[in-house]
Each structure stands twice: as structure tokens, then as C-alpha cells.
Design a protein around this motif. Sequence first.
Motif, PDB file in Angstrom:
ATOM      1  N   LYS A  31       0.828  -1.196   0.000  1.00  0.00           N
ATOM      2  CA  LYS A  31       0.000   0.000   0.000  1.00  0.00           C
ATOM      3  C   LYS A  31       0.865   1.249   0.000  1.00  0.00           C
ATOM      4  CE  LYS A  31      -3.896   2.135   2.415  1.00  0.00           C
ATOM      5  NZ  LYS A  31      -4.808   2.023   3.587  1.00  0.00           N
ATOM      6  N   VAL A  32       0.468   2.235  -0.817  1.00  0.00           N
ATOM      7  CA  VAL A  32       1.192   3.496  -0.892  1.00  0.00           C
ATOM      8  C   VAL A  32       0.873   4.321   0.347  1.00  0.00           C
ATOM      9  CG1 VAL A  32       1.495   5.631  -2.189  1.00  0.00           C
ATOM     10  CG2 VAL A  32       1.212   3.460  -3.404  1.00  0.00           C
ATOM     11  N   LEU A  33       1.910   4.778   1.028  1.00  0.00           N
ATOM     12  CA  LEU A  33       1.737   5.595   2.221  1.00  0.00           C
ATOM     13  C   LEU A  33       1.852   7.081   1.942  1.00  0.00           C
ATOM     14  CD1 LEU A  33       3.972   3.485   4.665  1.00  0.00           C
ATOM     15  CD2 LEU A  33       1.495   3.326   4.318  1.00  0.00           C
ATOM     16  N   TRP A  34       2.617   7.441   0.923  1.00  0.00           N
ATOM     17  CA  TRP A  34       2.868   8.863   0.649  1.00  0.00           C
ATOM     18  C   TRP A  34       3.429   8.970  -0.755  1.00  0.00           C
ATOM     19  CZ3 TRP A  34       7.541  11.271  -0.525  1.00  0.00           C
ATOM     20  CH2 TRP A  34       7.535  12.683  -0.486  1.00  0.00           C
ATOM     21  N   SER A  35       3.224  10.106  -1.386  1.00  0.00           N
ATOM     22  CA  SER A  35       3.769  10.322  -2.725  1.00  0.00           C
ATOM     23  C   SER A  35       4.109  11.792  -2.910  1.00  0.00           C
ATOM     24  CB  SER A  35       2.764   9.874  -3.801  1.00  0.00           C
ATOM     25  OG  SER A  35       1.585  10.622  -3.715  1.00  0.00           O
ATOM     26  N   THR A  36       5.021  12.048  -3.811  1.00  0.00           N
ATOM     27  CA  THR A  36       5.434  13.413  -4.123  1.00  0.00           C
ATOM     28  C   THR A  36       4.446  14.039  -5.104  1.00  0.00           C
ATOM     29  OG1 THR A  36       6.787  12.736  -6.009  1.00  0.00           O
ATOM     30  CG2 THR A  36       7.823  12.700  -3.838  1.00  0.00           C
ATOM     31  N   ARG A  37       4.700  15.281  -5.452  1.00  0.00           N
ATOM     32  CA  ARG A  37       3.900  15.948  -6.475  1.00  0.00           C
ATOM     33  C   ARG A  37       4.301  15.429  -7.859  1.00  0.00           C
ATOM     34  NH1 ARG A  37       7.907  19.227  -4.672  1.00  0.00           N
ATOM     35  NH2 ARG A  37       9.262  20.284  -6.191  1.00  0.00           N
ATOM     36  N   ILE A  38       3.422  15.599  -8.822  1.00  0.00           N
ATOM     37  CA  ILE A  38       3.666  15.176 -10.197  1.00  0.00           C
ATOM     38  C   ILE A  38       4.311  16.333 -10.954  1.00  0.00           C
ATOM     39  CG2 ILE A  38       2.611  14.329 -12.321  1.00  0.00           C
ATOM     40  CD1 ILE A  38       0.337  13.232 -10.612  1.00  0.00           C
ATOM     41  N   LEU A  39       5.402  16.047 -11.627  1.00  0.00           N
ATOM     42  CA  LEU A  39       6.080  17.047 -12.444  1.00  0.00           C
ATOM     43  C   LEU A  39       5.831  16.714 -13.909  1.00  0.00           C
ATOM     44  CD1 LEU A  39       9.449  17.397 -10.504  1.00  0.00           C
ATOM     45  CD2 LEU A  39       7.319  18.654 -10.204  1.00  0.00           C
ATOM     46  N   ILE A  40       5.196  17.627 -14.609  1.00  0.00           N
ATOM     47  CA  ILE A  40       4.765  17.392 -15.984  1.00  0.00           C
ATOM     48  C   ILE A  40       5.946  17.565 -16.944  1.00  0.00           C
ATOM     49  CG2 ILE A  40       3.066  18.002 -17.746  1.00  0.00           C
ATOM     50  CD1 ILE A  40       1.897  16.867 -15.167  1.00  0.00           C
ATOM     51  N   SER A  41       6.101  16.575 -17.836  1.00  0.00           N
ATOM     52  CA  SER A  41       7.120  16.625 -18.906  1.00  0.00           C
ATOM     53  C   SER A  41       8.484  17.013 -18.353  1.00  0.00           C
ATOM     54  CB  SER A  41       6.681  17.605 -20.000  1.00  0.00           C
ATOM     55  OG  SER A  41       5.466  17.195 -20.580  1.00  0.00           O
ATOM     56  N   GLU A  42       8.951  16.222 -17.419  1.00  0.00           N
ATOM     57  CA  GLU A  42      10.206  16.524 -16.744  1.00  0.00           C
ATOM     58  C   GLU A  42      11.062  15.260 -16.681  1.00  0.00           C
ATOM     59  OE1 GLU A  42      13.082  18.429 -15.592  1.00  0.00           O
ATOM     60  OE2 GLU A  42      11.258  19.671 -15.440  1.00  0.00           O
TER      61      GLU A  42
END
Length: 1195
Positions: free
Chosen positions: A599-610
Motif C-alpha cells: 500500500k502506498v503511504l505517501w507520494s510526491t507531487r507530479i512534475l509534468i514533462s520533466e
Amino acid sequence: MSGHEDIDDVRRHHAPYGARHPIPTISKYREEKAARQDAAMKADDDEQGVTDTTAALGSGQLSNKDNEQQETQQQHHDGDEQQQQQDDTPKDTSEIDPGAADPRQRMKEIKSSKKGKDGNKKERAEREVTDPVTHLPITIHDFTDQALENVDMDKSYPQSDGIQHTTSGLSEKAKGEKLSKDKTRLQQDHGELVHRFPPPDFDALRQEMSTIANKGITFGLIGLAVITFSGVVFSKFIHQKDGSLSSAGKVTWFSLMTVGIGGAAVLTLAVRDWISRRISNVFEDEVWEAQRELVNSDARKHETETTVWLNSLLGSVWPMINPDLFASLGDTLEDVMQASLPKLVRMVSVDDIGQGSEAIRILGVRWLPRGAATDSVTQDGGLTSEQQTDQGKDGEKDDNTDGEGHEIQEGMEAEDGEFINLEVAFAYRSRSSSDSMRSRTKDIHLCLAFYMPGNLKLPVWVDLRGIIGTVRLRLQLTPDPPFFELCTLTFLGQPKVDLSCTPLTKHGLNIMDVPFISNFVQASIDAAMSQYVAPKSLVLNLKDMLAGEDYKKDTTAKGILMIRIVRGYDFKMADTGIPLVKDGSSDPYVSVGWAKFGKVLWSTRILISEMEPHWDEHCFVLVTDEELNVDERIRIQLWDSDRVSADDDLGRIEVDVKEIMKNKESNGRMQKRTEGFRALKPGDGMPGKLEWEVGYFSKTRLQKCQYEHQSYDPEIRSLDDLKSKVNASCEKKLREAMIKDGKGDKDEDKSELDQLKEQEFKATEDAMIISAPPPEGYPSGVFSLQIHNIMGLELGRLSKDKSDKASDGTDDEETGESLPSAYCTIIINHRKVYKTRTKPQNSKPFFNAGTERFVGDWRECEAYVSVRDSRVDEDDALLGIVHLPLYEIFREKSQLMGTWPLAGGIGHGKIRLSMVWRSVQLQAPPNLLGWDCGTVEVQHIARFTGLDETLQHARLKFKTNLDKGKMYANREEKNWHTKRDQSLRLAVHRRYASCMSISFKTKGAFKDDTVAFCVLWLKDLPDEEQQELELPVWKGDFKRATANCVDEPGERLGTVTLTVTFWAGLGGAHSGWANKDPNLRDVVEVINVAQDNHDFDKMERKAGIVDEEVSSDSDSSDEEGDVPDGSAGQKQGPIDQAKDYKRREQGLHRQHRGLMQWKIPRTAKWVKHKAESVGDKVEGVFDRKTGQTGIETEV
């Protein structure tokens, strides 16, 4: 405390229902039952095939060896199979059955008989499992209806057909030769109880009696000979020379004869009495010796002991037990039924549970050997050796082993200290056959309430007709009363439960058993009990239970992992490009979770086209015994976000948690790591690397400042005092045991004493820690909040008629249609983190649920517990809240349990809560310990340095992820200011993953152009601290600069000076965003209630808490004229009344007053919110999502 100590100090803990321990459901139980039945039938078919092949090759007769095997297998069948075989045996009769000569009829009978046996075998589902009590393999089976029918409740001992036959047998699992005797003992049958004095050993008794007789006769003869010889000698002295006797001699001779005869008589009587007493003593000694030998024999055979006295005691005490003690059982059953309800039924509740007057019978008790309980059982069924255990403690690891299958099974950890093992067989059968309710209340019963659509209530009476089962117990011994601490409990096979359900209606007959409801309730009970059938188990702390301490004294978490994701590079390009239009790229983000849990506990923000993302985000993960017991690994996974299809896996990194805890570079400090990604398949590589940091921080031990403030033992004021007192106490407790075992191994006694000292030291230290306030210098830690129960919960009565009618009653209702269906939510730092299950229409709901969370600074933490009423076709009404500022809760000690009144809602009641705080050895900078949501306040004037004239005359646009504001150039004073000279208040969420951007806007041909920009990452701001900042002005890629946390995003042009403050918490600036999310809407409602109750004294000073009418850019005014209060001197007109209602509208509606006192407006509001929710979901169909976990729940 270090990571090594945390690994060694692993406790068995069963957390409340949650993601790892979901509520059992009927469907899941039936799947598991069908799987084990199919496995049992398959194994039986394989065995039958081997038997048929042997019979076909042989001469039709079994060898002696085969006969022995058949007899051994026959002992494993219960009484119902033996009865079935007896029924199938041909009987002598003079009449001929017409169907006996018909081959078809005979074939049908054979098939029917075989089908009955196969069905019984399938229901029994014999299987071999690992016993969590002895840690040895054991063959168990589920109990059947026939076993329940055959049990004799009139006797106090188990019958051969009423008690389960358990076997341990030889297993393919490597257990070691040292356990062969225990396996053989555990294989034996449950024999009939024998508690009498058996006959003595006649050979020994005959020899003893012969010896005594010989000794008596010999002693008597010798005595007579001595008397005779003495008489002859004396007679020679009294005779004269001529042989005659004188007169005096005659008297003397007569006296000697009298004395001789008397001596012979006395000697005869003495020898007779001695022989009699010796024979009697020898006989009694032999009888008692036979009894002791029988006890030893029974102990060696592990046979059951009589339970007459125990059943008599239980039968006397059973009717007097407080039924409230069984509330937890009803609560568990209600949870299972609620999770398995069909769509036709809205909810179900256990309104009442009663034990009746007929007690559960103990059929037998067996004493079990220690077995392998001192060793742990691994996933592959093996036992951990002492060498492996020592290597694990020392941090050594064999490089030649892959580690798979060597993890310790859940519930199979090695037992510490002294303990005993028992096996208990129990049964219950109702005696009442009457249909009257008075007679049926004498049996164990439940009263259920099923709620149908339209709030229709169907009450159902449930009678427990019978139950039979076998349970094994392991009791851990302790020197202090009650002398038992931990109890490990497991059922040997699924217990058989028989019950009946009868609807209770005011009109009509209540004598009909409803099969559908009976099957549903019985399946729910089976599903609940299946959670504790071997190899599963339940661990109870008897010491705390008997002491009445049902609250937590410590956190479940051992410590925390701090993980910082810095940047990634050279990874796979997931999105292909279009030639001459768009280059290939990825939309990366990183998730953190457990590898085995998945199970995912935490995630970063999504960076578009990076393709070179710079996140610079951090998270905190709690480490508990559950992760350590299964050797969990932390998983760092790189994803490519897609709008429509599933996200693409770009690689993962997995690190053993124990390795992080043991490593000196990461234990108590942050370790910088650069690692390459791996594919899902082991051994396959993936392109790309990740720069990240990780560190493990355990809980703090007793600090110097806490010795002075602890109230547990005022005599202890230093570490030396603590050690000396623990040493003296342990030596005193084990003094008798050490004297008793003085002839034994001194090293073993010393080891036992050292182990007790270690346990006593930790227990005393933990008790002192929770009796003192949190230590200075360690503001970060783990906050545990547990919701126990609510007392006297009821709805406020708005109708006068109902209030008048209610005043006529004298008894308080515990269940009923007028009571709320309550559930609780926990809010920490203005974020809803936990939700309990719903307890349908009950004035005394029991929850016993809670959560643990990492808190950056306990002095600035605010917690709320809100209680809501689950309703149909309207928003869940707020019954009341409890405000818990941690700086007040833990001012004197780190653990608190108490009762708080519910306030601010439409209900009344008192809620019982317990809280624990444990600091961790993390001393992070203040800017990393703040809240995740808040308001950025920018003072109304901004100055610049080193900017050209074009930038000086540009307009400044401030923007966060939720809000925006503007400043305009003042050419005279050469600065920027707001229109009304009021500060900008910009709402923010996910503060540690976002920034505040300042763009310099100039007019362009079609739209305003961004000629320069500033970036302020909010993670660098401490909470509630005004700072004057000089921000660099850059020229470059504005979009990438606001997405990636980089030091130099472009060409530097100058600086801008601002005065900025970050105010933690939700406020008016968040109102538009919060109204779109029902969870945030609930949080805002709770905050408003706290404000209205004047229970927000500290948060009132925060700029985030402002009137909702104030806009973020301060362009609007909130000035309103004074409204008359309606007194005699200030009469209100229609417009004034409307303004006054508008001003108090929010509070009135929350109390279900004003317009909201009627259901139709409340339903209309609910429909509006549903429509808005559907619209938001439609708008967010193509939004990118990271799969981050939401609110933790029990279900």
C-alpha cells in the motif's frame, strides 16, 4: 534507544481494525472455508487412490503393517464417523429386504453412504497447521453438527465422540530431533478423565507385607526366647541344692513366672500392633504412591483432568456476571455483520447480549509440553535456532541465503520468560425448549435490529442452541499478581455453533425460525471466530485486563523513518514524442510504501514533462512490530502519471527496514543515498537513479528533565536510583525460585534474573516516561489517540411535544429509533485522518478504535474528535466535538485517559478517550515541523533592489496552489503595494510540496507577459514567525522553476524584499476550496464549532482564521452596519431580522434550528452537495492522481 534495541524489543500486538487488519467478512470466510475443504478432499482422494492401488495389487487381505496403519487412521475419526460405520455394518435378520437383491438399489445405497462420508469429511476439513501455542505441527479439523449432538452435557468429562482428536504426527517441516517426544505426546487422544485412587502395586505390597511379617515374627520369637532364657537362669538361682524351693523361693518363682507371662503378652501385643501399623502405613504409602504415579503418568500422557469443581464454580458465578463484560463480543459480531450486509439492509446493530443462567461447560483440561514455544516459526515452517537468533540480534546476516521464507510468521514469535501451555475443551447446549420469552432468556441470547430502507426496524431474537470447540492457551508467568501476563489463545479447528433467529413483532406469532437470518448470523459468528483458528491466534494482556486498564500505556510505533526524496535522473522516457511537435518525456512522481504490504503511504507531487525532476520533499513513516515481525522493506517507486490509463512503473528501490535501523549511518541520522532503479521482476534492471535520504529515529528514553517531573516513583531521581531499585526488586521477586533451584545451573539462574531485570527496567522506565511531561528539546514524536466509548449519547429534542412526552418516562433508552447512529472522526492539525465504524442507534456505543500519527511539534498541535450521526438522504449531523490542544493535554504527563463532554452539536453525551505521547530522537529544523495547510500572509508593501525600470513598473502577481493576489507599482515611493494597503492572505495546502510564485507582469499584445519571477518554497518558512525575506528575481523558465525545487532557475536580475508570515491552519481563505470536498467541509464545521464555543483561544490569533467574507486579495470590504439586537430600545424590522438571521445562519443550521429544523430543507441541502460532488468528479476525470492514501478507517 537505538535501532538495534527496537529490533530486539519486538512485541506481539494486535492493532485495531485497519488496512492491515480488515474487518472479517462472511464472503472472505466462506472462500477460506471452501479452500480448506477442497484441500482436505484432494488430500483424501490422493490417499484413497494409493489405498485402492495397494488393494488391487494385493491378495485382498491387508498385512499386519497395513492393519496397524488402518487402526492408527481410525483413531483420527470422531464418534459420528464410527457411528456411521456401525450403521453400515450388515445385521443378522430372518427377513429378506426386497431391495437387497436389486443391484441398482444396492449401488444407490453404496453411493449414498459414500456421499455421506465424503460430506462429513469435507465439513471436517482435516488439515495440518502450526500450533501458535507450542509452535509444533498439529492436525486439526472443524467441528460438525454430529459432534455437537453427541456431546453429553450431563457429564463433566469429554466423551470420545464429543471431543476433537488432535494429532501432531510427523511433518515434512524440519523441526529438529529434540522435539520428537513433544510431537508424540501431542499426537495422543483425549482420553476419558480418571480422577480416583487406583489400586496399589500388589507385588510391591506383598513383598513389604512379607518383610514386615518376617520382622514381627523374628522379633517376637527372639523376645520369647530371651524371656524363657531369663526365667531358666533365675530359676537356678532360687532353687536350693537339693532342687527344692523354699517358701520365699516359691513366691519369687511365682513372681518371675507372672512377669515372664506378662512380658510375653506385652511383647505379643507390641509386635501385633507394630505389624498392624506398619502394614497400614505401607498400604497407605503404596496407594498414595500409586496416585502420584498415576498423576505422573497422566502428565506424561497429557490426559485431561476432571473439571467438576471448575464447572460447579462456573455454574454458580455465570448468572451473576455483568453482561456489559460481553459488550466487546457483541461489538465484534456487529462489525462483521455490518461489513457483510446485503444491499437490501441498511445497517444492523446488537441491541442486547445476555449470557443467561446456563453456563458454558468445560469438558476437559490438558497440560501440554513447552514444545518449541521458545523458538520462532518462520514462513517456511521451520524453527529459528539460537544461533540464528543471536546472529539476528548482532546484526549479522548470511550472504548465501536469500532471506525468502525465513521471516517470522505473524503470531509465531518466540515466548520470553516462564510460561505454561494448556488445552481446554468446551461445549454449551441450551436446555430450554419452551417458546416463552421468559424461558428463552435463560439461554445465551442476542437481540439484533436490522434496519431496512425507510428506517424500518426489524428486531430479531437470537438463541444460541449449542457450541463445541477446543482451545489452546499459553500463559506467560510473572512474579507479580495476578501472576499471568500475556495469554496466547487459539482454536484447534473451527468451533461449531448452532443458533436460531426469531423475529420479534408486536402483532403476530414469534415462533418461526427464519433460516435466512439464522444463516447470516451464524456465518457472521463463524467469520469472527475464524480469525483465531490455528495457525492464527489472539494475544491478550491479562494483567491489564484484570487491573481494569484497557487504555494504552505506550505507542505501537517503535520509531519513525524520515525519508527525503531529492531528485531523479536518467530514467526511462515513458511518453513517446511526436516528431517536430513534441519530444518524448515522462510525468514522474515518487511513491513511498511497504513492499510486502503493497500500500502506498505517501507520494510526491507530479512534475509534468520533466526528465530531471527535483522534488526535495520529505515524509515520515511509523515503524511498528508488524513490520519488524515480517521483515518488511521500504519501497521507493518511480511512476509516470497518465490521465486516462494506469500509471507506468519506471522502477523501484527496496531497502530492508532492519538494515536501516542497524546501519550506523542511518540510525539516528540522515543517510544520503544514490541508487539505481530495479524492475518488478527480480534481477532485471531499469534505467535511472534516485538521490534520496533516509534515517531511523527511535523513541526517546527517560531524559534527565523527566526524572524531576515524573510522578510514578518520587524516590527515583536519577538513572542510578532506577537501576538500584530494579535490581533489588528483581532479586527479591526471584529469591524463592533461586533458593529452590540452587542446586541447578547458576548461569541459568543468572540469565533468568538478568532477563527479569531487563523487563522490569523497561516497564518501570516506560511508566515513568508517561507520568512525566514530554522531554525538552524533543518536540517531535508519535501521538496515539484511542476512542473507547460514548456514554449517554442522545439527540437534543427540538419539538416541545416530544419533550413533554419524553418527560413522562423514567428510564433511559439504550437502543431505539430516536437514538443516533454514531461514528467518530479524528482531526489532527485541521486534517481528517481517521474514521471509526458506525454504531447503529445506540446510546452507549463502544468503539475501542484509534490511530497513531507523527506530529512535528506537540506544542503546536491541535486535535479534535467529532461525533456524527449517520443519516439517510441528508448530511451527517454533527452531534458534538472535543477539542484537544496537546500543549494543555500533556502539560503534566505524557499519558492521559479521561471523559470529555460533547459540545457544539445537536447531541449530548460524554466520550471516553485515552492519549499517549512519545517523543522521538529527531531534532529537525523548525521549518520542517509545521502544519501542512495554512495561510501565507504578505505585508502590503514590497521593495526591490537592483531592478531595471521595466521591472519596477511591472505588476506583481502572487500565486499559491489555492489562491492568488496582486500588488501594484508605486512610482513615487519606488515600491509595490496592495490597493487598500491590506496584507495579502493566500490559502495553501500541501505546503511542503508547493511554492509561492511572484511573477512580474507587463502588458502584451494579447495577454500579460511574465518578464521575471521570484519563487519562495514554503517548506523554508517556519510557522507563525514573521520574517523579512530577500527573494532573488530570475529570468528564465517560469513553469519549470515553480515545479522543480532548484537553486538557480535562471538568470538573476535583482532582489525583492517582502515581510512574510505563514499562519498554520484552515481559515476563510480556504472556504471556496474546502466546500468542494466533503471531508474538508466537515473539518471547517468542526473549527467553526470550536470558535463558537470560545474554545479556540490560541488559534484565534492566527490570521488563517478570519471571516469567510474577507477575500484573499483584500479588494472587498467586510464592513457592515450594526444590526439591532431586538431589545426594547433596538427593535428589529424585517430587513434587520433578515440580516440578524443571516449573521447567525451557520450556527443555527448546525444546531438544526431555523430553516434546518425540518427534514425537507436538510434533504435539499444534501441533494445540492451530492450534485456538486458529482460535478467535481466529472471535472476531475482526467486529473492526474498519485494514489496517495486518504482517511484511515477500520473497514
